[in-house]
Write a protein that holds these residues in place. Structure first.
Motif, PDB file in Angstrom:
ATOM      1  N   VAL A 111       0.836  -1.201   0.000  1.00 58.19           N
ATOM      2  CA  VAL A 111       0.000   0.000   0.000  1.00 58.19           C
ATOM      3  C   VAL A 111       0.872   1.253   0.000  1.00 58.19           C
ATOM      4  O   VAL A 111       0.588   2.213  -0.720  1.00 58.19           O
ATOM      5  N   ALA A 112       1.932   1.254   0.784  1.00 57.14           N
ATOM      6  CA  ALA A 112       2.848   2.405   0.809  1.00 57.14           C
ATOM      7  C   ALA A 112       3.496   2.601  -0.565  1.00 57.14           C
ATOM      8  O   ALA A 112       3.645   3.734  -1.036  1.00 57.14           O
ATOM      9  N   GLU A 113       3.847   1.502  -1.207  1.00 55.18           N
ATOM     10  CA  GLU A 113       4.451   1.570  -2.545  1.00 55.18           C
ATOM     11  C   GLU A 113       3.476   2.177  -3.554  1.00 55.18           C
ATOM     12  O   GLU A 113       3.833   3.067  -4.329  1.00 55.18           O
ATOM     13  N   ILE A 114       2.231   1.698  -3.543  1.00 56.12           N
ATOM     14  CA  ILE A 114       1.216   2.220  -4.471  1.00 56.12           C
ATOM     15  C   ILE A 114       0.943   3.693  -4.182  1.00 56.12           C
ATOM     16  O   ILE A 114       0.857   4.512  -5.092  1.00 56.12           O
ATOM     17  N   ARG A 115       0.831   4.028  -2.909  1.00 62.33           N
ATOM     18  CA  ARG A 115       0.573   5.420  -2.519  1.00 62.33           C
ATOM     19  C   ARG A 115       1.691   6.335  -3.011  1.00 62.33           C
ATOM     20  O   ARG A 115       1.440   7.424  -3.523  1.00 62.33           O
ATOM     21  N   ASN A 116       2.931   5.893  -2.857  1.00 60.59           N
ATOM     22  CA  ASN A 116       4.061   6.707  -3.309  1.00 60.59           C
ATOM     23  C   ASN A 116       4.031   6.910  -4.824  1.00 60.59           C
ATOM     24  O   ASN A 116       4.364   7.991  -5.314  1.00 60.59           O
ATOM     25  N   LYS A 117       3.620   5.892  -5.559  1.00 60.16           N
ATOM     26  CA  LYS A 117       3.496   6.045  -7.014  1.00 60.16           C
ATOM     27  C   LYS A 117       2.439   7.090  -7.358  1.00 60.16           C
ATOM     28  O   LYS A 117       2.632   7.902  -8.257  1.00 60.16           O
ATOM     29  N   ILE A 118       1.317   7.049  -6.628  1.00 56.12           N
ATOM     30  CA  ILE A 118       0.246   8.018  -6.885  1.00 56.12           C
ATOM     31  C   ILE A 118       0.717   9.426  -6.556  1.00 56.12           C
ATOM     32  O   ILE A 118       0.530  10.359  -7.348  1.00 56.12           O
ATOM     33  N   ILE A 119       1.336   9.590  -5.395  1.00 55.89           N
ATOM     34  CA  ILE A 119       1.810  10.903  -4.973  1.00 55.89           C
ATOM     35  C   ILE A 119       2.851  11.466  -5.929  1.00 55.89           C
ATOM     36  O   ILE A 119       2.860  12.655  -6.231  1.00 55.89           O
ATOM     37  N   ASN A 120       3.726  10.607  -6.407  1.00 54.70           N
ATOM     38  CA  ASN A 120       4.790  11.043  -7.315  1.00 54.70           C
ATOM     39  C   ASN A 120       4.364  11.028  -8.787  1.00 54.70           C
ATOM     40  O   ASN A 120       5.196  11.115  -9.677  1.00 54.70           O
ATOM     41  N   GLU A 121       3.050  10.872  -8.987  1.00 58.67           N
ATOM     42  CA  GLU A 121       2.444  10.903 -10.325  1.00 58.67           C
ATOM     43  C   GLU A 121       3.052   9.892 -11.274  1.00 58.67           C
ATOM     44  O   GLU A 121       3.206  10.146 -12.464  1.00 58.67           O
ATOM     45  N   GLN A 122       3.401   8.736 -10.750  1.00 57.90           N
ATOM     46  CA  GLN A 122       3.907   7.650 -11.584  1.00 57.90           C
ATOM     47  C   GLN A 122       2.759   6.761 -12.058  1.00 57.90           C
ATOM     48  O   GLN A 122       2.956   5.876 -12.859  1.00 57.90           O
ATOM     49  N   ILE A 123       1.589   7.020 -11.516  1.00 58.98           N
ATOM     50  CA  ILE A 123       0.386   6.286 -11.940  1.00 58.98           C
ATOM     51  C   ILE A 123      -0.578   7.295 -12.518  1.00 58.98           C
ATOM     52  O   ILE A 123      -0.778   8.339 -12.015  1.00 58.98           O
TER      53      ILE A 123
END
Length: 123
Positions: A111-123
């Motif tokens: 979940v932390a990994e997915i959240r970081n991707k969202i925050i860093n606009e990688q998703i």
């Protein structure tokens, strides 16, 4: 938006587990998200041809694989009660959720990994 809200809520829950002494209720709520995650994945799958949806769908499917480690069983039979005054019928029963510390840790990390991707606009 739905995926982001789901991930953020799950992220907050997993972080609360770390800082709370009596965290059994929080852990149960996290385990209960198994069904919600299945619904989110089903919804996203309908739009998987959209490039932006495909990115988050892959991560949500990975998270779903981890959640497969959460065991759900029926604790009691369904109970049907009708309120005579309001004529509203409630159908209920309880489910028991079993989650190991290892599965909870894997959920926390993913979940932390997915959240970081969202925050860093990688998703």
């Amino acid at each position: 938006v739905i995926s982001g809200g789901f991930v953020e809520g799950l992220y907050l829950g997993t972080q609360l587990v770390k800082s709370s002494k009596n965290n059994s209720i929080i852990i149960r709520r996290i385990a209960e998200q198994k069904g919600t995650l299945e619904n989110v994945v089903a919804l996203l799958t309908q739009y998987q041809n959209d490039a932006s949806v495909a990115k988050i769908l892959a991560d949500m499917k990975s998270l779903k694989e981890i959640f497969n480690g959460v065991i759900v069983s029926d604790e009691s039979e369904a109970k049907v009660k009708t309120n005579p005054a309001t004529k509203i019928t409630n159908i209920g029963g309880e489910k028991k959720y079993s989650i190991t510390p290892d599965v909870l840790e894997k959920i926390t990390v993913k979940v932390a990994e997915i959240r970081n991707k969202i925050i860093n606009e990688q998703i």
